[in-house]
Write a protein that holds these residues in place. Structure first.
Motif, PDB file in Angstrom:
ATOM      1  N   GLY A 111       0.914  -1.037  -0.148  1.00  0.00           N
ATOM      2  CA  GLY A 111       0.219   0.003   0.037  1.00  0.00           C
ATOM      3  C   GLY A 111       0.924   1.138  -0.172  1.00  0.00           C
ATOM      4  O   GLY A 111       2.134   1.195   0.660  1.00  0.00           O
ATOM      5  N   VAL A 112       0.329   2.025  -0.504  1.00  0.00           N
ATOM      6  CA  VAL A 112       1.080   3.690  -0.645  1.00  0.00           C
ATOM      7  C   VAL A 112       0.504   4.590   0.294  1.00  0.00           C
ATOM      8  O   VAL A 112      -0.693   4.580   0.649  1.00  0.00           O
ATOM      9  N   ILE A 113       1.727   5.067   1.105  1.00  0.00           N
ATOM     10  CA  ILE A 113       1.389   6.183   2.162  1.00  0.00           C
ATOM     11  C   ILE A 113       1.807   7.241   1.420  1.00  0.00           C
ATOM     12  O   ILE A 113       2.903   7.756   1.403  1.00  0.00           O
ATOM     13  N   MET A 114       0.905   8.326   1.553  1.00  0.00           N
ATOM     14  CA  MET A 114       1.131   9.775   0.765  1.00  0.00           C
ATOM     15  C   MET A 114       0.873  10.815   1.905  1.00  0.00           C
ATOM     16  O   MET A 114      -0.205  10.618   2.368  1.00  0.00           O
ATOM     17  N   VAL A 115       1.637  11.743   2.115  1.00  0.00           N
ATOM     18  CA  VAL A 115       1.424  12.809   3.114  1.00  0.00           C
ATOM     19  C   VAL A 115       1.900  14.298   2.506  1.00  0.00           C
ATOM     20  O   VAL A 115       3.036  14.365   1.768  1.00  0.00           O
ATOM     21  N   ALA A 116       1.087  15.163   2.530  1.00  0.00           N
ATOM     22  CA  ALA A 116       1.416  16.647   2.236  1.00  0.00           C
ATOM     23  C   ALA A 116       1.218  17.650   3.347  1.00  0.00           C
ATOM     24  O   ALA A 116       0.166  17.669   3.949  1.00  0.00           O
ATOM     25  N   ILE A 117       2.225  18.172   3.577  1.00  0.00           N
ATOM     26  CA  ILE A 117       2.232  19.076   4.793  1.00  0.00           C
ATOM     27  C   ILE A 117       2.563  20.640   4.398  1.00  0.00           C
ATOM     28  O   ILE A 117       3.815  20.930   3.596  1.00  0.00           O
ATOM     29  N   ALA A 118       1.658  21.422   4.643  1.00  0.00           N
ATOM     30  CA  ALA A 118       1.965  22.846   4.443  1.00  0.00           C
ATOM     31  C   ALA A 118       1.996  23.731   5.936  1.00  0.00           C
ATOM     32  O   ALA A 118       1.230  23.451   6.744  1.00  0.00           O
ATOM     33  N   GLU A 119       3.160  24.152   6.164  1.00  0.00           N
ATOM     34  CA  GLU A 119       3.573  24.439   7.454  1.00  0.00           C
ATOM     35  C   GLU A 119       2.502  25.541   8.033  1.00  0.00           C
ATOM     36  O   GLU A 119       1.979  26.476   7.434  1.00  0.00           O
ATOM     37  N   GLY A 120       1.710  25.328   9.038  1.00  0.00           N
ATOM     38  CA  GLY A 120       0.534  26.167   9.754  1.00  0.00           C
ATOM     39  C   GLY A 120      -0.798  25.820   9.183  1.00  0.00           C
ATOM     40  O   GLY A 120      -1.681  26.551   9.521  1.00  0.00           O
TER      41      GLY A 120
END
Length: 215
Positions: free
Chosen positions: A146-155
């Protein structure tokens, strides 16, 4: 905190004097009650509390990712506590009170599975597209990871996708965080075995994208 097999009169729970008996993950433990003091906290104590508070606030929205990404770490630590320790020791930087999370050093999964080969990210409308190189073989044990994807924009609140795609696809998409145009987004990729082995790959900071202007 200490562990024990048999107390003087067998196992106990509750408070006896300044000692508390309980069980943690089925293990009998004893710990003493904290000493209360009127002394003002030292600079070192304040710095530690600030880092702990920052780490807690940062990890809470990522709880499902952490539970999977750190599930095969130290058996005496929960996945969340293992991730907390990793974050405080290696990812939070700066001097109190100006501490911050270095997003390029962020680790969201630790494990023995093969990491992504030549990963990249790009923008497509309101989505971020993850790509990686996949070469099939006759005895490929990783194809259905399985693929784990994360996108983080600070704040801003992070976005993630957990095992909605598989490694052999070579590409997968997910929504961008709800942040204004021009915001930089850090993207992470890992894989997880789709069985009971609790195996994952190390996460990779694939790169950054910038949320485009509204059209």
């Amino acid at each position: 905190m200490g562990t024990y097999k048999k107390g003087i009169n067998g196992r106990f729970t509750g408070k006896v004097g300044n000692t508390v008996g309980s069980q943690w993950k089925g293990i009998p433990v004893m710990k003493s009650l904290p000493d209360f003091s009127n002394h003002k906290a030292s600079e070192k104590q304040l710095a530690h509390r600030a880092k702990f508070s920052l780490a807690t606030k940062f990890l809470q929205p990522l709880y499902p990712v952490i539970q999977l990404g750190f599930q095969n770490q130290d058996n005496l630590k929960s996945p969340y506590n293992a991730a907390m320790s990793e974050l405080i020791k290696y990812t939070i930087e700066g001097e109190y009170p100006n501490c911050r999370v270095n997003l390029e050093n962020l680790v969201l999964a630790v494990g023995p599975l093969q990491v992504a080969n030549r990963p990249s990210v790009e923008i497509n409308g309101e989505e971020v597209v993850f790509n990686w190189r996949y070469k099939a073989s006759n005895n490929d044990l990783f194809a259905n990871n399985g693929v784990i994807m994360v996108a983080i924009a600070e704040g801003y609140y992070p976005e993630y996708s957990i095992c909605e795609s598989i490694r052999s696809a070579g590409t997968a998409t997910m929504l961008l965080p709800d942040a204004p145009p021009g915001t930089e987004v850090h993207c992470y990729l890992a894989f997880a075995a789709m069985d009971d082995s609790k195996r994952v790959s190390n996460s990779i900071h694939v790169g950054t994208v910038v949320i485009p202007d509204d059209e």
